[in-house]
Structure formats: structure tokens, C-alpha cells
Enzyme design. Structure first.
Site, PDB file in Angstrom:
ATOM      1  N   HIS A   1       0.828  -1.207   0.000  1.00  0.00           N
ATOM      2  CA  HIS A   1       0.000   0.000   0.000  1.00  0.00           C
ATOM      3  C   HIS A   1       0.867   1.263   0.000  1.00  0.00           C
ATOM      4  O   HIS A   1       0.676   2.156   0.824  1.00  0.00           O
ATOM      5  CB  HIS A   1      -0.911   0.023   1.234  1.00  0.00           C
ATOM      6  CG  HIS A   1      -1.934  -1.061   1.253  1.00  0.00           C
ATOM      7  ND1 HIS A   1      -2.662  -1.382   2.393  1.00  0.00           N
ATOM      8  CD2 HIS A   1      -2.379  -1.898   0.275  1.00  0.00           C
ATOM      9  CE1 HIS A   1      -3.494  -2.368   2.111  1.00  0.00           C
ATOM     10  NE2 HIS A   1      -3.335  -2.698   0.837  1.00  0.00           N
ATOM     11  N   PRO A   2       1.831   1.397  -0.905  1.00  0.00           N
ATOM     12  CA  PRO A   2       2.654   2.611  -0.897  1.00  0.00           C
ATOM     13  C   PRO A   2       1.829   3.833  -1.287  1.00  0.00           C
ATOM     14  O   PRO A   2       0.945   3.757  -2.148  1.00  0.00           O
ATOM     15  CB  PRO A   2       3.733   2.310  -1.947  1.00  0.00           C
ATOM     16  CG  PRO A   2       3.100   1.323  -2.862  1.00  0.00           C
ATOM     17  CD  PRO A   2       2.207   0.485  -1.998  1.00  0.00           C
TER      18      PRO A   2
END
Length: 430
Positions: A297-298
Site C-alpha cells: 500500500h505505498p
């Protein structure tokens, strides 16, 4: 997942392309004049700007790695994600000039590009159970083959349905402690204990297992995405677990997860990983060091904000500050990572940005959101984590179990070893 049995893609995983792009392309197929053209195999390496000095900051097109160029009549919208978007901006001369080499282009000094990198980390606890409640028996080679054939042929059978889900069908969000105004811990329940790659299963006396994925969603750590002096090689440094609070919160999440499992009304539940012997803070930290994984989930590397914040990259309309005809529309925009998965929020942002570009008015706010814009909030949230906290719950530095003490001192000593060494050094592929 497409759950409607009348849908032609029933049982397949949905995506933004499947939900938005492909239906529109199907409508466009028989039109003489098309509004949308999709070009594959075209990796953009640089944004092009107007060469007229007075309009140097106007984006006019892009150049691909194979030399092709595409020009825009109106705007260029970057949707490459929280890693590739800041890389593309920096490769085009937009970023922190203090980190640029003399060989790089210098178009606009925007120091926030590539900073503020955030992600979700998680680990999983594995358990065996003395009841036939898991899908573990379906994971033998023959059963997997049956699942595949049934999915291809029917999808509505039991075996076919097992291939029509990712099995994360139960979850929860909880507050880690008093003084926390919002749920900051996320649980995913999986009806089998298995490694992420689908290969490793723990041994079980009963033949049935399950696992609980656990993560603290608001790390204080911030990483970076930048280019090496050659202006081409990206360095991605998440700096995972660099803040002391990250260790404290993950420990707290593990203990709360164990408590949740202890209330399950199933026979012979036994913790397999990390095991009931992992109680002291140092032992928990050692487990975390080995088993924390990215949730992929950058976000946050081209954040939306106000002009008064020196690290703001985009304004409230997702336009890159100081540039004309250039917007960002992906998870890079998030100033702070959200307390859950990013996919739905990214789609929501895209819809809002599309409305902004088209000049559409936002839809009316639902009544429920008007009455309680933040949802229900416990009036005593500052003094309690829940209605009936267990005896061992602490509202101070950490949650202790009855078997542990001096937790803060141990965690601090362990933290002195430094952040997790999960830094990434990537080279772009052609």
C-alpha cells in the site's frame, strides 16, 4: 470479485480496468470517432515541457523509452502509482534540486516530490483448530486441480466458488488504546494457515487451520523515493519501523489479536505462529523482525496539500504546483496513509478528480454523513479503549500481559538496533 451470476465475468476478480476501462472500450468499439485509445508497451520515461522560455512550466507531452513521443492538447495526468509517479517527475526535472546531480534536468524545485513515502506493514498469527471449519483440506494437489476445473466449468459449485474469492471475507478495525480517536488496527481473517506465496502450511494435529493478519495502519515512519545521480536508477527506501512507536503499536496489535482469538467458540485452538511462548517484548520484536511484510500500500510521495506546506506537491484539484497542464491521480496524493486498504479510496479520488476536470458538481452528501460525518464516536474514547477492558489493559505506554513487565525499557533497547533493513534498490526494466 464479480458476484452477480448473470455477469459475463462472474467469479473473476474485479479491477479499475474491468469496472471502468473495458466497458467503455466495448462501447467505443463500433464508433467511427473514438474518445479513448489505449496504447500498451509504451513505458514513459520523461514529461516534455514547452521550449518557449515564457511557458517553460507548461507540460505538453511525454517521451517513451523506445523514443516515441505523445503530445497533449489539454492535460497530462500521471497515474503511475506512489513509486513510479515521483520517479517520473524527478526524471523530468521536477523535485528537490538539492538531491539532483548536475546531469539531471532542472525544471522546477519542488522538494516534496518523492518524500512522505508510507506503507502498511502486517504479520499473521497462525492457529490450528479441532473442528472442520477451514479450507485446509482443499489445498492438496488433487483438490487444487478440482477447484481449477470447477471454476473453469461452473464457478457456482462449492469447489468453483473457492476459486472465486481471495478468502479475506472477514475482518475488523479496532482502536489500539484509549486516547486514539479512530480505529488504527486492522484484522483480516483467513480460513487456512498458509504463507503469502501459497506454498508453506504449518503442520496440524487436526487437519484444520486458520490465521489472522494483523497490522497497525498509522506508522510514524516516512520513507523516500529518489533517483541516483545518473538520473535513471531509482532508490526506494521505506525506512520501515524506524520510529519507536511503530514497535510499541505492533506489539499492542499482536496482543489484542490474541485476545480476539481467545473469545472464539471453537475447540482446541492452539497458536502455531509465533507460539504461546512469545510473550516478552523482546521475543515479540524478534518475531516482528522476521515476519513483518508489506501490504503493498505505498502512498504519499506527491502529496496534496496547501501552498504553505513546503512539501506539498499538488493542490486540492490534484494539479502539480508551479506547472501547467499536469495532474496526479493515484495514491501519491495521500498526505497521510488511510486506516485501511487503498484501492477503493484511489478509485474515489479518481472519480472526484474526473469531476473536477469535467467541471461536474459533486454529488449531494448522504443524510447519514450529514448527521454523523465522522461516524459514531465513543463519548469516553479518551479514557477507555472499549466498554469493558480486560484487567491487563493499560492506557499508558503499552498493553501488558500478566506475564510481562518493564515493557517500555525492553522495547527501547531493542529499537536501538535500528529500523528494519527492508530498503529497496530497483533498476527500471525496459
Amino acid at each position: 470479485i464479480f458476484h452477480d451470476e448473470s455477469h459475463p465475468r462472474f467469479g473473476e476478480r474485479c479491477s479499475a480496468a474491468a469496472a471502468y476501462l473495458q466497458p467503455f472500450l466495448a462501447l467505443e468499439q463500433n464508433k467511427a470517432s473514438k474518445c479513448l485509445q489505449v496504447i500498451t508497451g509504451a513505458t514513459v520515461e520523461q514529461i516534455l515541457f514547452d521550449q518557449v522560455f515564457s511557458q517553460m512550466n507548461r507540460a505538453i507531452g511525454v517521451r517513451c523509452q523506445d523514443g516515441r513521443t505523445f503530445f497533449a492538447n489539454k492535460e497530462i495526468i500521471l497515474c503511475s502509482g506512489a513509486i513510479a509517479t515521483p520517479i517520473l517527475l524527478q526524471a523530468s526535472g521536477i523535485g528537490d534540486f538539492l538531491t539532483f546531480s548536475s546531469q539531471q534536468k532542472h525544471i522546477l524545485h519542488l522538494p516534496g516530490v518523492g518524500k512522505n513515502l508510507q506503507d502498511h506493514l502486517e504479520f499473521y498469527l497462525q492457529f490450528e483448530v479441532g473442528a472442520p471449519v477451514s479450507i485446509a483440506p482443499w489445498l492438496s494437489p488433487l483438490k487444487r486441480l478440482q477447484i481449477g476445473f470447477d471454476w473453469l466449468l461452473g464457478r457456482s459449485s462449492v469447489a468453483g466458488a473457492l476459486a472465486s474469492t481471495n478468502h479475506f471475507e472477514a475482518g475488523a478495525f479496532i482502536r489500539s488504546s484509549a486516547h486514539v480517536a479512530y480505529p488504527d488496527i486492522q484484522f483480516h481473517f483467513l480460513p487456512v494457515a498458509i504463507s503469502y506465496d501459497g506454498v508453506t502450511q504449518p503442520a496440524s494435529n487436526f487437519g484444520h487451520t486458520f490465521q489472522l493478519h494483523v497490522g497497525h495502519n498509522r506508522s510514524r515512519t516516512r520513507g523516500t523515493v529518489r533517483l541516483e545521480p545518473d538520473g535513471k536508477t531509482p532508490i526506494i527506501d521505506f525506512d520501515y519501523m524506524a520510529h519507536l512507536d511503530d514497535w510499541t503499536e505492533m506489539r499492542r496489535a499482536l496482543r489484542l489479536a490474541r485476545e480476539v482469538i481467545s473469545h472464539m467458540d471453537l475447540p482446541h485452538i492452539t497458536e502455531l505462529q509465533p507460539g504461546p511462548q512469545t510473550v516478552e517484548a523482546a521475543a515479540i520484536d524478534a518475531f516482528l523482525q522476521q515476519h513483518l511484510e508489506s501490504a503493498y500500500h505505498p502512498c504519499g510521495t506527491a502529496k496534496m496539500g496547501t501552498s504553505s506546506d513546503p512539501n506539498t506537491v499538488c493542490n486540492s484539484q490534484a494539479q502539480v504546483l508551479g506547472l501547467q497542464n499536469l495532474r496526479v491521480c493515484d495514491a501519491s496524493l495521500m498526505p497521510s496513509i488511510i486506516n485501511g486498504n487503498l484501492n477503493a479510496v484511489c478509485i474515489m479520488m479518481a472519480e472526484k478528480i474526473a469531476d473536477s476536470i469535467l467541471g461536474n458538481s459533486p454529488p449531494p452528501t448522504p443524510k447519514s454523513a450529514q448527521l454523523a460525518p465522522q461516524g459514531w464516536i465513543d463519548p469516553q474514547w479518551k479514557s477507555r479503549q472499549r466498554l469493558n477492558p480486560p484487567e491487563y489493559a493499560s492506557t499508558t505506554a503499552d498493553i501488558q500481559t500478566s506475564a510481562t513487565g518493564a515493557d517500555s525499557a525492553i522495547s527501547f533497547q531493542h529499537h536501538q538496533r535500528g529500523p528494519l533493513a527492508l530498503h529497496h534498490r530497483y533498476r527500471p526494466s525496459s
